[in-house]
Design a protein around this motif. Structure first.
Motif, short mmCIF file in Angstrom:
data_model
loop_
_atom_site.label_atom_id
_atom_site.label_comp_id
_atom_site.label_asym_id
_atom_site.label_seq_id
_atom_site.Cartn_x
_atom_site.Cartn_y
_atom_site.Cartn_z
N SER A 175 -7.20 18.70 6.97
CA SER A 175 -7.34 17.25 6.91
C SER A 175 -6.60 16.73 5.69
O SER A 175 -6.84 17.18 4.57
CB SER A 175 -8.83 16.88 6.81
N SER A 176 -5.71 15.79 5.91
CA SER A 176 -4.95 15.18 4.83
C SER A 176 -5.87 14.34 3.95
O SER A 176 -6.73 13.61 4.45
CB SER A 176 -3.85 14.29 5.43
N THR A 177 -5.71 14.44 2.64
CA THR A 177 -6.48 13.62 1.70
C THR A 177 -5.54 13.16 0.60
O THR A 177 -4.89 13.98 -0.04
CB THR A 177 -7.64 14.43 1.09
N THR A 178 -5.46 11.86 0.40
CA THR A 178 -4.58 11.30 -0.63
C THR A 178 -5.25 10.12 -1.31
O THR A 178 -6.29 9.63 -0.86
CB THR A 178 -3.24 10.79 -0.03
N ALA A 179 -4.62 9.66 -2.39
CA ALA A 179 -5.03 8.41 -3.03
C ALA A 179 -4.28 7.27 -2.35
O ALA A 179 -3.27 7.48 -1.67
CB ALA A 179 -4.68 8.45 -4.52
N ILE A 180 -4.77 6.07 -2.54
CA ILE A 180 -4.10 4.85 -2.06
C ILE A 180 -3.91 3.94 -3.26
O ILE A 180 -4.83 3.75 -4.06
CB ILE A 180 -4.96 4.13 -0.99
N LEU B 109 0.85 -1.19 0.00
CA LEU B 109 0.00 0.00 0.00
C LEU B 109 0.88 1.23 0.00
O LEU B 109 1.78 1.36 0.84
CB LEU B 109 -0.85 0.05 1.27
N THR B 110 0.64 2.13 -0.92
CA THR B 110 1.35 3.41 -0.90
C THR B 110 0.34 4.53 -1.04
O THR B 110 -0.74 4.35 -1.62
CB THR B 110 2.39 3.50 -2.04
N SER B 111 0.70 5.68 -0.50
CA SER B 111 -0.16 6.85 -0.58
C SER B 111 0.31 7.75 -1.71
O SER B 111 1.51 7.86 -1.96
CB SER B 111 -0.12 7.65 0.72
N GLY B 112 -0.64 8.38 -2.37
CA GLY B 112 -0.32 9.34 -3.40
C GLY B 112 0.02 10.69 -2.79
O GLY B 112 0.09 10.85 -1.57
N ALA B 113 0.21 11.67 -3.65
CA ALA B 113 0.52 13.03 -3.21
C ALA B 113 -0.69 13.63 -2.49
O ALA B 113 -1.84 13.24 -2.73
CB ALA B 113 0.88 13.89 -4.41
N GLU B 114 -0.41 14.55 -1.62
CA GLU B 114 -1.47 15.26 -0.91
C GLU B 114 -2.34 16.00 -1.92
O GLU B 114 -1.84 16.68 -2.81
CB GLU B 114 -0.85 16.26 0.07
#
Length: 168
Positions: free
Chosen positions: A143-148, A129-134
């Motif tokens: 509030s942080s929001t990213t893609a997964i 699992l990796t997170s995308g850019a903010e």
């Protein structure tokens, strides 16, 4: 908490003063944790609910995809059952997850058969699992929001949430 409506409204009014916190809190306690509470096995509840309540894990619900929006029937994220039937391998992308860059567990419903979906409890600790850019938003800046991104994430069959292929 079995509060009456006026009590719920007082809490909502106070939480609404900080939209960033209210959004995160609602995602964690509502759409993130409630699927485990409502559809989880006793073993899943024992394993995850205390860690979610303590804040050791943060919960999210991964539904939205870039080309499907929140139309679950248009999802492209896949879950393939291993030949030995012991785990699923998840591949795809979900977007717009609050606090997804943090330690977390999430429930998601990828396609695993032609028109069948299964929900899974997935931990960041599973790997892959990796997170995308903010994401830059117009509101709720705190509030942080990213893609997964799911890249061959192995999820044991014990982490199927509810019945495999069933509607929830």
């Amino acid at each position: 908490m079995e509060m009456d409506l006026p009590s719920v409204m007082v809490v909502a009014e106070v939480m609404g003063r900080d939209a960033s916190y209210a959004g995160w809190h609602s995602a964690h306690t509502g759409i993130g944790s409630l699927p485990i509470l409502f559809f989880g096995t006793e073993q899943q509840k024992e394993k995850y609910l205390p860690r979610l309540v303590s804040g050791e894990l943060l919960a999210a619900y991964a539904l939205t995809e870039p080309l499907a929006g929140s139309d679950a029937l248009a999802a492209r994220t896949r879950a393939d059952l291993s030949p030995d039937g012991k785990h699923y391998t998840l591949n795809g992308r979900r977007c717009g997850l609050p606090m997804a860059a943090q330690r977390m567990c999430l429930s998601c419903s990828p396609r695993w058969a032609e028109r069948s979906f299964t929900a899974f409890i997935v931990e960041r600790a599973f790997g892959g699992l990796t997170s995308g850019a903010e994401e830059h938003k117009m509101g709720i800046q705190g509030s942080s929001t990213t893609a997964i991104y799911f890249d061959n994430v192995k999820v044991r069959v014990e982490n199927v949430l509810g019945e495999s292929g069933a509607d929830m």
